[in-house]
Structures are given as C-alpha cells and as structure tokens.
Design a protein around this motif. Structure first.
Motif, short mmCIF file in Angstrom:
data_model
loop_
_atom_site.label_atom_id
_atom_site.label_comp_id
_atom_site.label_asym_id
_atom_site.label_seq_id
_atom_site.Cartn_x
_atom_site.Cartn_y
_atom_site.Cartn_z
N TYR A 11 0.85 -1.18 0.00
CA TYR A 11 0.00 0.00 0.00
C TYR A 11 0.89 1.24 0.00
O TYR A 11 2.09 1.15 0.26
CB TYR A 11 -0.94 0.02 1.21
N HIS A 12 0.28 2.37 -0.27
CA HIS A 12 1.03 3.63 -0.29
C HIS A 12 0.14 4.74 0.25
O HIS A 12 -0.99 4.90 -0.20
CB HIS A 12 1.47 3.96 -1.72
N LEU A 13 0.64 5.46 1.22
CA LEU A 13 -0.07 6.61 1.77
C LEU A 13 0.72 7.88 1.47
O LEU A 13 1.94 7.86 1.51
CB LEU A 13 -0.22 6.49 3.29
N ARG A 14 0.00 8.94 1.22
CA ARG A 14 0.64 10.24 1.00
C ARG A 14 -0.04 11.23 1.94
O ARG A 14 -1.24 11.48 1.83
CB ARG A 14 0.45 10.66 -0.45
N ILE A 15 0.72 11.77 2.87
CA ILE A 15 0.16 12.67 3.87
C ILE A 15 0.39 14.11 3.44
O ILE A 15 1.52 14.50 3.13
CB ILE A 15 0.81 12.42 5.25
N ARG A 16 -0.68 14.89 3.46
CA ARG A 16 -0.60 16.31 3.16
C ARG A 16 -1.30 17.08 4.28
O ARG A 16 -2.36 16.67 4.73
CB ARG A 16 -1.28 16.63 1.84
N LEU A 17 -0.69 18.17 4.70
CA LEU A 17 -1.28 19.04 5.71
C LEU A 17 -1.65 20.35 5.05
O LEU A 17 -0.87 20.88 4.25
CB LEU A 17 -0.29 19.29 6.85
N PHE A 18 -2.83 20.88 5.38
CA PHE A 18 -3.26 22.11 4.73
C PHE A 18 -4.48 22.69 5.44
O PHE A 18 -5.16 22.01 6.21
CB PHE A 18 -3.60 21.86 3.26
N TYR A 19 -4.72 23.95 5.14
CA TYR A 19 -5.95 24.62 5.56
C TYR A 19 -6.93 24.66 4.39
O TYR A 19 -8.08 24.26 4.52
CB TYR A 19 -5.68 26.03 6.06
N GLU A 20 -6.48 25.18 3.26
CA GLU A 20 -7.35 25.35 2.10
C GLU A 20 -6.93 24.47 0.91
O GLU A 20 -7.75 23.86 0.28
CB GLU A 20 -7.38 26.81 1.65
N GLU A 21 -5.65 24.47 0.59
CA GLU A 21 -5.14 23.71 -0.55
C GLU A 21 -4.06 22.74 -0.10
O GLU A 21 -3.26 23.07 0.75
CB GLU A 21 -4.57 24.66 -1.61
N ARG A 22 -4.02 21.57 -0.70
CA ARG A 22 -3.08 20.52 -0.30
C ARG A 22 -1.66 20.84 -0.76
O ARG A 22 -1.14 20.23 -1.69
CB ARG A 22 -3.54 19.19 -0.89
N ASN A 23 -1.02 21.75 -0.08
CA ASN A 23 0.30 22.22 -0.51
C ASN A 23 1.47 21.65 0.28
O ASN A 23 2.59 21.65 -0.21
CB ASN A 23 0.37 23.75 -0.44
N PHE A 24 1.26 21.18 1.50
CA PHE A 24 2.39 20.70 2.29
C PHE A 24 2.35 19.18 2.35
O PHE A 24 1.54 18.59 3.06
CB PHE A 24 2.36 21.28 3.71
N GLY A 25 3.22 18.57 1.55
CA GLY A 25 3.28 17.12 1.48
C GLY A 25 4.68 16.65 1.14
O GLY A 25 5.66 17.36 1.39
N PHE A 99 4.65 13.00 12.98
CA PHE A 99 3.27 12.59 12.69
C PHE A 99 3.26 11.49 11.63
O PHE A 99 2.60 10.45 11.79
CB PHE A 99 2.47 13.81 12.23
N ALA A 100 4.00 11.69 10.54
CA ALA A 100 4.03 10.72 9.45
C ALA A 100 4.59 9.38 9.92
O ALA A 100 4.10 8.33 9.50
CB ALA A 100 4.87 11.27 8.29
N GLU A 101 5.57 9.42 10.79
CA GLU A 101 6.15 8.17 11.30
C GLU A 101 5.10 7.39 12.12
O GLU A 101 4.96 6.18 11.96
CB GLU A 101 7.37 8.47 12.17
N GLU A 102 4.35 8.10 12.96
CA GLU A 102 3.30 7.43 13.74
C GLU A 102 2.19 6.89 12.85
O GLU A 102 1.68 5.80 13.07
CB GLU A 102 2.73 8.37 14.80
N VAL A 103 1.81 7.67 11.84
CA VAL A 103 0.78 7.21 10.90
C VAL A 103 1.26 5.96 10.18
O VAL A 103 0.49 5.01 10.00
CB VAL A 103 0.40 8.33 9.90
N ASP A 104 2.52 5.93 9.76
CA ASP A 104 3.07 4.76 9.07
C ASP A 104 3.02 3.52 9.95
O ASP A 104 2.66 2.43 9.49
CB ASP A 104 4.51 5.01 8.62
N ILE A 105 3.36 3.67 11.23
CA ILE A 105 3.33 2.53 12.16
C ILE A 105 1.90 2.02 12.32
O ILE A 105 1.65 0.81 12.24
CB ILE A 105 3.94 2.93 13.53
N PHE A 106 0.97 2.93 12.52
CA PHE A 106 -0.44 2.55 12.67
C PHE A 106 -0.98 1.93 11.38
O PHE A 106 -1.66 0.91 11.41
CB PHE A 106 -1.28 3.77 13.07
N ALA A 107 -0.67 2.55 10.25
CA ALA A 107 -1.15 2.04 8.95
C ALA A 107 -0.63 0.64 8.69
O ALA A 107 -1.36 -0.21 8.17
CB ALA A 107 -0.74 2.98 7.83
N GLU A 108 0.60 0.38 9.05
CA GLU A 108 1.19 -0.96 8.86
C GLU A 108 0.41 -2.00 9.66
O GLU A 108 0.09 -3.08 9.15
CB GLU A 108 2.67 -0.94 9.29
N LYS A 109 0.06 -1.67 10.90
CA LYS A 109 -0.72 -2.59 11.74
C LYS A 109 -2.10 -2.84 11.14
O LYS A 109 -2.55 -3.99 11.06
CB LYS A 109 -0.86 -2.02 13.15
#
Length: 117
Positions: A11-25, A99-109
């Motif tokens: 699987y592949h996850l792509r994390i983006r943080l934003f308020y209005e537009e998905r600019n920080f990824g 945050f991304a590291e924790e999400v990756d650990i959880f997503a793997e489980k």
C-alpha cells in the motif's frame, strides 16, 4: 487466475497538511529536508531534478496556506547565497515527520489486520 507467490501486496499513503489547498506534502518535505542538509535550495533542486523557480513556487504556496514562513534565502558573496529553514519551518517539518512516522506505524498494523501475509 494463477497465484503468484513472488508478489507481495503493498500500500502507499501520502500525507498532506493544509488549511485550504493541499500544498504541504512529500514534495515540500523533501525540499525542506535537503535544504536543511545542504544549506541551499539550489542544491536541493538539483538533487530532486526540479527547477529552482518551481521549488520556490511550491514553497510559497505552502507558506501562504499555512501562514508561516518555511525557509528564507540569504544572498551570499563569492560562494553564493544560502537557504535555511526558519525556526517555524524547522518546527513544522519536525512535527510533520513525527506525525508521518506514527501514521506509518499505525497504517502498517491496520494493513496487516485486513491483509495478513
């Protein structure tokens, strides 16, 4: 359909943080990480095979959306200028990476829960 024992479901996850537009990824994170390591946006662009103008454009879009300055350029003398992360940029990058590291650990489980090997 033949069973293929050599292939492994992924699987592949792509994390983006934003308020209005998905600019920080991943793209901005990669640039910021290389700027932190190299001290140069130009060097980061070369390593990522990205035009310098495109890099500043995506950085500025992320800054506009987040409302913080992520990096700043400093003009230099005979050896050229440098680019450094701002204090807020450094903090935001570190928070994103944690945050991304924790999400990756959880997503793997969760992945292995639904798609056991």
């Amino acid at each position: 359909m033949a069973e293929n024992k050599e292939r492994k479901l992924q699987y592949h996850l792509r994390i983006r943080l934003f308020y209005e537009e998905r600019n920080f990824g991943p793209g901005v994170v990669g640039l910021m990480t290389l700027v932190r390591e190299r001290g140069s946006l130009s060097a980061a662009c070369q390593e990522m095979h990205m035009a310098y103008s495109k890099a500043w454009k995506i950085i500025h879009k992320a800054e506009e959306d987040l409302g913080i300055e992520l990096m700043e350029g400093r003009r230099g003398g005979e050896h050229g200028g440098t680019t450094v992360l701002t204090e807020k940029g450094e903090d935001f990058l570190n928070q994103y990476l944690a945050f991304a590291e924790e999400v990756d650990i959880f997503a793997e489980k969760v992945f292995h829960k639904y798609f056991p090997v």
